[in-house]
Design a protein around this motif. Sequence first.
Motif, short mmCIF file in Angstrom:
data_model
loop_
_atom_site.label_atom_id
_atom_site.label_comp_id
_atom_site.label_asym_id
_atom_site.label_seq_id
_atom_site.Cartn_x
_atom_site.Cartn_y
_atom_site.Cartn_z
N ARG A 50 0.74 -1.12 0.00
CA ARG A 50 -0.25 0.21 0.37
C ARG A 50 1.13 1.15 0.19
N ARG A 51 1.89 1.27 0.82
CA ARG A 51 2.74 2.25 1.01
C ARG A 51 3.93 2.80 -0.51
N GLN A 52 3.88 1.95 -1.26
CA GLN A 52 4.81 2.29 -1.95
C GLN A 52 4.16 1.85 -3.75
N ILE A 53 2.65 1.74 -3.73
CA ILE A 53 1.55 1.40 -4.45
C ILE A 53 0.72 2.67 -3.62
N PRO A 54 -0.19 3.94 -4.29
CA PRO A 54 -0.19 3.91 -3.17
C PRO A 54 -2.27 4.67 -4.43
N ASP A 55 -1.44 4.51 -5.20
CA ASP A 55 -2.64 5.22 -5.84
C ASP A 55 -3.75 4.23 -7.33
N ASP A 56 -2.66 3.03 -7.00
CA ASP A 56 -3.41 1.89 -7.61
C ASP A 56 -4.05 0.43 -6.98
N ALA A 57 -5.73 0.87 -7.10
CA ALA A 57 -5.90 -0.51 -6.37
C ALA A 57 -5.78 -1.30 -7.65
N ALA A 58 -5.86 -1.32 -8.67
CA ALA A 58 -6.01 -2.86 -9.20
C ALA A 58 -4.74 -3.28 -9.69
N LEU A 59 -3.87 -2.19 -9.64
CA LEU A 59 -2.72 -2.74 -9.41
C LEU A 59 -2.47 -3.61 -8.20
N ARG A 60 -2.68 -2.99 -7.33
CA ARG A 60 -2.30 -4.06 -5.75
C ARG A 60 -3.28 -5.07 -6.36
N ALA A 61 -4.70 -4.78 -6.50
CA ALA A 61 -5.03 -6.23 -5.75
C ALA A 61 -3.81 -7.35 -6.99
N LYS A 62 -3.98 -6.80 -8.04
CA LYS A 62 -3.00 -8.05 -8.71
C LYS A 62 -1.45 -8.42 -8.33
N LEU A 63 -0.80 -7.72 -7.22
CA LEU A 63 -0.19 -8.35 -6.73
C LEU A 63 -0.10 -8.25 -5.39
N THR A 64 -1.04 -8.78 -5.17
CA THR A 64 -1.64 -9.49 -3.24
C THR A 64 -1.71 -11.39 -3.23
N PRO A 65 -1.34 -11.81 -2.99
CA PRO A 65 -1.31 -13.20 -3.12
C PRO A 65 -2.06 -13.14 -2.25
N ASP A 66 -3.13 -15.06 -2.61
CA ASP A 66 -4.14 -15.80 -1.88
C ASP A 66 -3.37 -16.49 -1.29
N TYR A 67 -2.14 -16.70 -0.72
CA TYR A 67 -1.89 -17.72 -0.06
C TYR A 67 -0.89 -17.18 0.86
N GLN A 68 -0.97 -17.86 2.09
CA GLN A 68 -0.09 -17.86 3.24
C GLN A 68 1.62 -17.02 3.28
N VAL A 69 2.03 -15.85 3.69
CA VAL A 69 3.39 -15.69 3.37
C VAL A 69 4.15 -16.71 4.30
N GLY A 70 5.08 -17.00 4.03
CA GLY A 70 5.96 -17.79 3.87
C GLY A 70 5.68 -19.77 3.39
N CYS A 71 4.65 -19.69 2.62
CA CYS A 71 4.42 -20.40 1.44
C CYS A 71 5.94 -20.62 0.84
N LYS A 72 6.06 -20.20 -0.17
CA LYS A 72 6.76 -19.52 -1.44
C LYS A 72 7.70 -19.10 0.09
N ARG A 73 8.82 -18.56 -0.64
CA ARG A 73 9.71 -17.40 -0.47
C ARG A 73 9.11 -16.26 -0.05
#
Length: 516
Positions: free
Chosen positions: A280-303
């Motif tokens: 959110r801090r690094q892409i404050p203005d583009d919700a669509a891009l943020r949504a694309k870049l948001t993982p749908d799995y738990q942190v740590g599952c991949k590196r």
Amino acid sequence: MSTTVDAPQSITSGPLPDEVRVAIVGSGFSGIGMAVGLLEDDERNFVILETADDIGGTWRDNVYPGCACDVPSHMYSFSFAPNPNWSRSFATQPEIWAYQQTVVERFGLRPYVRTGAEVVEATWDAAAARWIVRTARGTLRAQFLVAGTGPLCEPKYPDLPGLDTFEGTVFHSARWRHDHDLSGERIAVIGTGASAIQFVPRIQPRATSLVLFQRTPPWVLPRPDRPITGAERALFRRLPLAQKLARLGVYAGRESFVLAFNHLSGLRGLPRVLGLAHLRRQIPDDAALRAKLTPDYQVGCKRVLLSNEYFPALNADNADVVASGIREVRPHSIVDGDGVEHEVDTIIHGTGFHVTDQPIADRLIGEDGRRLAEHWRQGMEAYRGTTIQGFPNLFMLVGPNTGLGHNSIIYMIESQVGYVRDALRKARSRGFAAFVPRPPVVEAENEEIQRRLQGTVWTEGGCASWYQDARGRNTTLWPDFTFLYRRRVRSFDTDDYETTPALPEAETVDAEAVGV
Ligand code: NAP
């Protein structure tokens, strides 16, 4: 001791010996660590077989822009060779490669290295209790074979329809084409792993356009990188204990990740909050891009990836993230999953490595004439992550279930090296020509590891990752604290092995033959 970082020098490479006690395959961190261990045991009858024309393994090969380690340097180095001169908290590839060269120099390993000596095939000769090692430079015999080839050795290329029709430039991040100028080009990057997130921010400013084909968004956390000040370096030089403490701090901090990844799943929410806040801090203005870049799995599952530059690069005007997949590659373009055609000049594969199907497994032939790849058809497994049923006197460093998602692999390598050293000492003192792990102990340990993996983020975190093989079994990661692994390999217990008494006629050659 302490090391200083000098410019890498090229290796001079002597003739291949006919026979050695130990043949080490590969001169990356595994091969180097093993060789230093052998010299400490006064074992000089060994050779390091290296495919390339210089030492270094994956840190020699990965020269893409921005290549660096995401484990802090004080920990991503040998415990026996601290480097007080690291320039940054997260060292870059040139500095790590120079460090490897320095260790090779300081410990006098160069005379043991044979470059251009790719191992083509190695076959166990039970009658002679020797490995017959066929290399690009000839054949030698070895009583023990140590595979230090590592899992991040062979680049993996994606199988994309039409890729062979592409008329532009194509290369893999691990085989970077520095002779190819990317300035002003339309670039496609495939993959969003640890490599891609490092080179994308370096090439995006130079490109006319950069389109990133993302199959799965990674979790990206802030990278707490900073220069190490001159005062700190002076302190580490004068007071090595200070660096030891810094290392211990990094080690303990990194080990604490296991609590969230393995034992206390309730803690997994914290890195998730940090990751979402970073995005959110690094892409404050583009919700669509943020949504694309948001993982749908738990942190740590991949590196978990660390970067302060990746999201800003993707948020730039000349960058585009495509998450719909790749339908086909055409001579000058890539058609995405939505049917949109992207004109490109160069395709860069950041698509990782053959981890669970390593090439070395195709080249090792065990006691029943089977190749290791065949033996592992149902999945990789080893005993103590190091020795393999049916493959006497073979040690694999960073073998099955010894990889890490949270801490320095060099710690694991040193643990394994200790195990191999103990094995070689016991072979000599107890008069064993060969040993091979007993099937029941291999089976029991692997069942236990798979049991331990249940409930961890690596198996239950809701992602597919290179930690898993084609059958979905995690055969790469050590599932717990690393000190528990070290405890497990502290001693080579010969009761776990079937042993063959030494053959009087199979004496090894003069102990001084190789390195002098
Ligand atoms: P990687 O983590 O395996 O990432 C490969 C990427 O390519 C993934 O995003 C993967 O997507 C994607 N991909 C693979 N095949 C594809 C296909 N056919 N179509 C579309 N996308 C495809 O490889 P890596 O980035 O080279 O890193 C490998 C390992 O090297 C790391 O995990 C780390 O251990 C090490 N490494 C460390 C550092 C460091 O210390 N900073 C740097 C580089 C590498 P999916 O996610 O959907 O599979």
